[in-house]
Design a protein around this motif. Structure first.
Motif: not given
Length: 535
Positions: A69-83
Motif C-alpha cells: 500500500d501507499i503511505d497517505p503522505l504520498f497519496g493512494t494506490l490510485a495515485d500510483f496507478d495514475a503516475l
C-alpha cells in the motif's frame, strides 16, 4: 524479451522532495506525475522511485509497515496507478524501491513476532539469546551506530537490526519469509511496474551461527566517526545463501515481460567487485548498482579501474554507475575543488554518460545542484543526530527540487520538510531552460547517447595516458566514439591518431595537427573509427 535496461539511463526520484501537490511541505505522487514531463524532456529511459509504501518514516520510508500500500503522505494506490500510466504514456519505465532486508517494527509481522517465542511469526525475524554475561549474541554493528542487536524484554531475546532499532531484520532462513516477500513483489509486477531497485540486497541473509566479524584492515590507527567501517562484515551480510534467493527473484521477474532488477550492493573495496560479479551472474540480478563512484575520489585511474575491474570480474554481468544519490554528498560539492561549478558539473555529466553500463542520475543532478548546508536544528536524518558534527547525515542531498526562483522554489505552497536555501534555489529549472545551462547540456548529451549504439552498449577500450587525462573508445556495431576528459583545472595536450575532426559534443577542446588541446575540465565525445588511438 527486451533488454531495455542494458545501457539505460534511470532518473532517481526522491518522492518527499520532488513536488508537493497539497501544500503539506512533503512531495507526493500527484506532484511527481505533474512533473514527469520534465523527466521525459531529459531523454532518460526510466524513473526509480524511492519508497512510497506505508511507513512510520523513522528512516524516511526505508522502514516499511505495509509492502502493498501507499503511505497517505504520498497519496493512494490510485495515485500510483495514475503516475504509472502517465509515465508509460511518456515512454518512461518505472522501477520502485524494494526494502526487503528489514521492515518497520510496526509491521504486523514484527508486532506478532515479538509477543512470544511460539506465535506463528516467531521465526520471521532474527532473534537470539544473550550470551551468559547478558551481552549481545555477536559483535555485529549497526550501520547507523552502536550494536546491531536490540534487547526485547517481552521475548527476553535480542533481535537483529543492521540499521535503526526500529528496522528489525527479516529472517531469510525461513522459507515463509521468502515466499511472503516474493508475493509482495508479484503484487507490484501485476500492477505494471517495470522492475525493482533492491535496497541493501547484500544484507538479506545473516550467518546462522552468529559468528563474530573480524576487523577490516585499515591504514589509519584512529577510528572513523562511525566504527561500523572498522569491521569486516563477513558474517552479518554478503552470505552465500543470498544467491539462491536472487535466483528465485529472477525467476519471478522472468514470468513477466520486459522487467528488470538492479541491486544496491553496499560493500567495501575489497569485496565490491566479487559481490557485483556473483550477484549479476546469469539467472540473478540484471544489474548491480555500484557505490564505487559515490565517494570523494576523482582520478582517471579510479574511474578506469572500476569499469575495467567490473567487466574483468563479471564479463557476463552488467553494472549501473552513479555519481550521486539520496545517501551521499552531491558530487558537484564533493568535486568542487577541481574547477568552476558549472564546468565540473558538465565534465561529470559527460564522463558518467559515456561509461559502459547503465547510468543512474539523481534528481537535481541535471541542474549541477550542490549540497545544502544543514544546521543542527534542521536535521531529520537519524545518523546525522548520532554522529554530528563529523557526519551531518543525508539531509543535505535530500532538500527539495528547485523548479523556479520563488521562496519555496515551486516545490510547495507550504513549509518544505527540509529548507530550500539560496545557493540551491539559484540553480532552478526555470532559469536553466534556455542558453548554455547545465540542464541543456544534460539534454544534449542524453540525446546523443540515445542515438549512439556505441555509447549505449559498446565495449570500452581504455588508453594508457598520463593523469589528469582519462581516455577511452567505445566500440559498437554501428561505429565508435572517442571519449577524452581532463580531470583538472589546468590545460593539457594529447596526441590523437586517426581523428581528423571533432564530430560530437565537446567543451574546451581543439584538434589540430594530431594534437588534442583540452582546457581545464575540458572534454570531448567524437565519432571515430576503430583505428583511432590516443597517446
Amino acid at each position: 524479451m527486451s533488454d531495455w535496461w542494458r545501457g539505460a539511463v534511470v532518473y532517481q526520484v526522491y518522492p518527499r522532495s520532488f513536488q508537493d501537490s497539497d501544500g503539506d511541505g512533503i512531495g507526493d505522487l500527484k506532484g511527481i506525475t505533474a512533473r514527469l514531463d520534465h523527466i521525459a524532456s531529459l531523454g532518460v529511459d526510466a524513473i526509480w522511485l524511492s519508497p512510497v509504501f506505508t511507513s512510520p518514516m523513522a528512516d524516511m520510508g526505508y522502514d516499511v509497515s505495509d509492502y502493498c500500500d501507499i503511505d497517505p503522505l504520498f497519496g493512494t494506490l490510485a495515485d500510483f496507478d495514475a503516475l504509472l500510466a502517465r509515465a508509460h504514456e511518456l515512454g518512461l519505465k518505472v522501477i520502485i524501491d524494494q526494502v526487503l532486508s528489514h521492515s518497520s517494527d510496526q509491521h504486523p509481522a514484527f508486532v506478532e513476532s515479538r509477543k512470544d517465542r511460539s506465535n506463528p511469526k516467531a521465526d520471521w525475524y532474527v532473534w537470539a539469546d544473550p550470551q551468559p554475561s547478558g551481552a549481545p549474541p555477536s559483535n555485529w554493528l549497526s550501520v547507523f551506530g552502536g550494536s546491531a542487536w536490540e534487547w526485547d524484554p517481552r521475548r527476553r531475546q535480542y533481535y537483529l537490526h543492521n540499521f535503526l532499532a526500529s528496522q528489525p531484520d527479516l529472517n531469510f532462513h525461513n522459507p515463509e519469509v521468502q515466499d511472503f516477500l516474493l508475493s509482495t513483489m508479484r503484487f507490484w509486477l501485476e500492477r505494471g511496474v517495470d522492475g525493482f531497485r533492491l535496497d541493501t540486497v547484500n544484507y538479506y541473509f545473516h550467518d546462522a551461527k552468529l559468528r563474530d566479524n573480524g576487523p577490516e584492515p585499515r591504514a589509519e590507527n584512529l577510528p572513523p566517526a562511525n566504527p561500523y567501517d572498522m569491521q569486516d562484515h563477513e558474517y552479518s551480510k554478503l552470505r552465500p545463501e543470498n544467491l539462491p534467493f536472487l535466483e528465485r527473484m529472477r525467476s519471478l521477474l522472468d514470468g513477466f515481460d520486459d522487467r528488470a532488477m538492479v541491486g544496491e550492493i553496499g560493500e567495501g573495496p575489497r569485496r565490491a567487485l566479487r559481490a557485483m560479479e556473483e550477484y549479476t551472474a546469469p539467472g540473478r540480478l540484471h544489474m548491480a548498482y555500484s557505490f564505487d563512484m559515490l565517494g570523494p575520489t576523482f582520478t582517471p585511474d579510479h574511474f578506469r579501474s572500476r569499469i575495467e575491474g567490473f567487466f574483468r570480474a563479471a564479463p557476463d554481468g552488467w553494472p549501473m554507475w552513479a555519481f550521486s544519490n539520496h545517501d551521499v554528498i552531491r558530487h558537484a560539492t564533493r568535486w568542487a575543488g577541481f574547477g568552476p561549478q558549472d564546468a565540473v558539473a558538465g565534465l561529470a555529466a559527460a564522463m558518467l554518460l559515456s561509461f559502459e553500463g547503465s547510468i543512474c542520475l539523481y534528481q537535481g543532478e541535471e541542474l549541477g545542484q550542490t549540497e545544502t548546508d544543514i544546521e543542527y536544528h534542521e536535521l531529520t536524518d537519524p545518523p546525522g543526530f548520532k554522529f554530528w558534527p563529523d557526519y551531518k547525515g543525508r539531509d543535505g542531498c535530500r532538500t527539495p527540487m528547485v523548479w523556479d526562483g520563488s521562496d519555496q522554489a515551486g516545490f510547495t505552497t507550504g513549509t518544505p520538510w527540509l529548507p530550500v536555501k539560496p545557493p540551491q534555489r539559484a540553480r532552478n529549472v526555470a532559469a536553466q531552460e534556455s542558453g548554455g545551462s547545465v540542464l541543456n547540456l544534460y539534454r544534449d548529451l542524453l540525446a546523443w547517447r540515445q542515438g549512439s549504439s556505441a555509447l549505449r552498449d559498446g565495449r570500452s577500450q581504455f588508453f594508457d595516458v598520463a593523469p589528469p587525462a582519462l581516455a577511452f573508445r567505445r566500440d559498437g556495431a554501428a561505429g565508435s566514439v572517442l571519449c577524452i576528459f581532463n580531470l583538472s583545472d589546468a590545460a593539457i595536450s594529447l596526441p590523437v591518431a586517426g581523428l581528423d575532426r571533432i564530430d560530437g559534443p565537446a567543451s574546451g577542446a581543439c584538434l589540430a595537427d594530431g594534437q588534442l588541446q583540452l582546457q581545464a575540465t575540458g572534454w570531448v565525445w567524437a565519432q571515430c573509427g576503430k583505428d583511432t588511438f590516443v597517446g
